[in-house]
Write a protein that holds these residues in place. Structure first.
Motif, PDB file in Angstrom:
ATOM      1  N   ALA A 123      -3.083   7.606  -3.707  1.00  0.00           N
ATOM      2  CA  ALA A 123      -3.038   6.534  -3.005  1.00  0.00           C
ATOM      3  C   ALA A 123      -2.811   5.220  -3.947  1.00  0.00           C
ATOM      4  N   HIS A 124      -2.134   4.273  -3.934  1.00  0.00           N
ATOM      5  CA  HIS A 124      -2.239   3.010  -4.596  1.00  0.00           C
ATOM      6  C   HIS A 124      -1.967   1.893  -4.083  1.00  0.00           C
ATOM      7  N   THR A 125      -2.774   0.811  -4.372  1.00  0.00           N
ATOM      8  CA  THR A 125      -2.692  -0.669  -3.661  1.00  0.00           C
ATOM      9  C   THR A 125      -2.393  -1.458  -4.577  1.00  0.00           C
ATOM     10  N   LEU A 146      -5.729   1.830 -11.647  1.00  0.00           N
ATOM     11  CA  LEU A 146      -6.751   3.316 -11.475  1.00  0.00           C
ATOM     12  C   LEU A 146      -6.987   3.669 -12.782  1.00  0.00           C
ATOM     13  N   ILE A 175       1.242   5.761  -0.431  1.00  0.00           N
ATOM     14  CA  ILE A 175       0.472   6.977  -0.648  1.00  0.00           C
ATOM     15  C   ILE A 175       1.821   8.026  -0.716  1.00  0.00           C
ATOM     16  N   ASN A 220       4.442  -1.345  -6.090  1.00  0.00           N
ATOM     17  CA  ASN A 220       3.437  -2.192  -5.941  1.00  0.00           C
ATOM     18  C   ASN A 220       3.029  -3.178  -7.035  1.00  0.00           C
ATOM     19  N   ARG A 242      -7.762  -1.683   1.437  1.00  0.00           N
ATOM     20  CA  ARG A 242      -6.475  -0.823   1.938  1.00  0.00           C
ATOM     21  C   ARG A 242      -6.541   0.513   1.035  1.00  0.00           C
ATOM     22  N   TYR A 243      -6.801   0.404  -0.131  1.00  0.00           N
ATOM     23  CA  TYR A 243      -6.976   1.838  -1.023  1.00  0.00           C
ATOM     24  C   TYR A 243      -7.782   2.707  -0.089  1.00  0.00           C
ATOM     25  N   GLN A 244      -8.976   2.143   0.242  1.00  0.00           N
ATOM     26  CA  GLN A 244     -10.252   3.188   0.759  1.00  0.00           C
ATOM     27  C   GLN A 244      -9.456   3.692   2.167  1.00  0.00           C
ATOM     28  N   SER A 295      -7.333  -5.421  -1.636  1.00  0.00           N
ATOM     29  CA  SER A 295      -6.414  -4.276  -2.289  1.00  0.00           C
ATOM     30  C   SER A 295      -7.606  -3.254  -2.080  1.00  0.00           C
ATOM     31  N   SER A 313       0.907  -1.218  -0.040  1.00  0.00           N
ATOM     32  CA  SER A 313      -0.011   0.096   0.121  1.00  0.00           C
ATOM     33  C   SER A 313       0.826   1.215  -0.076  1.00  0.00           C
ATOM     34  N   THR A 327      -7.133   6.512   1.132  1.00  0.00           N
ATOM     35  CA  THR A 327      -7.744   7.833   0.629  1.00  0.00           C
ATOM     36  C   THR A 327      -8.530   8.675   1.655  1.00  0.00           C
TER      37      THR A 327
END
Length: 364
Positions: A251-253, A257, A107, A170, A276-278, A273, A105, A281
């Motif tokens: 952010a990126h998991t 995107l 950011i 990632n 974790r992204y939520q 994923s 994860s 963010t």
């Protein structure tokens, strides 16, 4: 997890590889054995894994001959075959479409003012794998100083250089993975660290090579006045760039995107994923925290945050994941800051800071 440190002495790639291989032969051999077991558990016979590794070797020799020379030295120094050294480098390509997207994860925040991007990443990997890793300080064939965290046998993963550029890493999965022979994504990461000064440089390098597997390189750069960052999603199907505007956070998991690449998303197992992204963010304002360790502690204090991944003992060995590392990039001085712990455990862990050889070079 034990994180070793290793510094190059300034010799050529093959000689430095030989020094590295001789010093870390037991770790390299153990990594080879562990990955052969994981490949078998994932349905990839050793013969198939080595064939993929040999195909990747040909791509590295074509597109990054200086890194291929380093691998020759590692094989000579460690006693491993050249194929087995490349097997470690190409583990993502070997596992393409065979393992779930449950790694890492990330950011990054780009300030409005003239200051460096602020970043944080977790590295999540198999509970039983890579319990010895290394932070390498080296000089590339181009003369660039690089410091990178990686598993034994990989040329790079997460790192920074003395040109003011760093990257997080990632894994992603796409339906095009495994459809062609390509440069391993860990070699691509090293190519960016060796050669790039800007996000545009990193994108150009990513677009210049064929790939066999997918990942996202979150690239951050600072020239002393201007900060920039972007998530560079790469796959055999193409490259997508998601820039981070000034004053914003990205952010990126482990899911695409970019809408076009997301249409080819492939994930054969249940993945964390999205939650974790939520989590990232929802807590995006925490990425503005200036101090690296304080930033990690802030994310670690989120109650029950899914970014601190815990191994589940009821799962099969090859599907048990845990967060092994929390790491931040300091592109202003050229250093990694990290702890061998999940964000929730950083408060009790040693926080380390390792810079590039010779310090940051302000000239691009």
């Amino acid at each position: 997890m034990i994180i070793h440190e290793w510094s190059a002495e300034g010799a050529g790639p093959q000689e430095e590889g030989r020094r590295f291989g001789a010093r870390w032969s037991p770790q390299l051999t153990a990594a080879r054995d562990s990955y052969l077991r994981l490949f078998a558990q994932s349905g990839v016979p050793a013969e198939r894994a080595r064939a993929i590794a040999d195909g990747c070797r040909a791509m590295i020799e074509t597109h990054a001959p200086e890194i291929a020379d380093e691998f020759v030295g590692i094989a000579d120094g460690s006693g491993l075959s050249s194929t087995d050294v490349h097997l470690l480098t190409a583990r993502t390509e070997i596992l393409a479409r065979m393992t779930p997207s449950m790694e890492c994860s990330t950011i990054v925040h780009v300030p409005e003012a003239a200051s460096a991007p602020r970043t944080l990443q977790t590295w999540d990997w198999h509970e039983t794998l890579s319990n010895e890793t290394v932070v390498r300080r080296l000089r590339s064939a181009s003369g660039t100083s690089v410091v990178t965290f990686c598993e034994f046998g990989q040329p790079a993963k997460i790192g920074v250089n003395d040109r003011g550029l760093g990257l997080h890493f990632n894994i992603l999965h796409h339906r095009s993975d495994g459809s062609q022979t390509g440069v391993p994504v860990h070699v691509l990461a090293r190519m960016v660290l060796d050669r790039a000064s800007t996000v545009a440089d990193a994108v150009e390098i990513a677009r210049s090579v064929p790939l066999a597997a997918s990942s996202v390189l979150t690239v951050a750069a600072f020239d002393g006045q201007t900060a920039e960052a972007a998530a560079v999603e790469v796959s055999p199907a193409g490259v997508a760039v998601l820039p981070v505007p000034r004053g914003r956070t990205l952010a990126h998991t482990n899911h695409f995107l970019d809408k076009t690449l997301a249409a080819g998303e492939y994930s054969p197992y249940k993945t964390t994923s999205v939650p974790r992204y939520q989590c990232l963010t929802d807590a995006a304002d925490l990425a503005r925290t200036v101090d690296d360790r304080e930033r990690a502690l802030a994310f670690g204090a989120i109650p029950d945050a899914p970014i601190s991944v815990r191994a589940r003992p009821e799962e099969p060995e090859h599907l048990r994941w845990e967060t092994k590392l929390t790491v931040a990039l300091d592109v202003e001085v050229g250093a990694l800051s990290f702890a061998a712990a999940a964000p929730a455990d950083v408060v009790d862990a040693e926080w380390r800071h390792v810079g590039v050889l010779g310090g940051r070079n302000p000239v691009r």
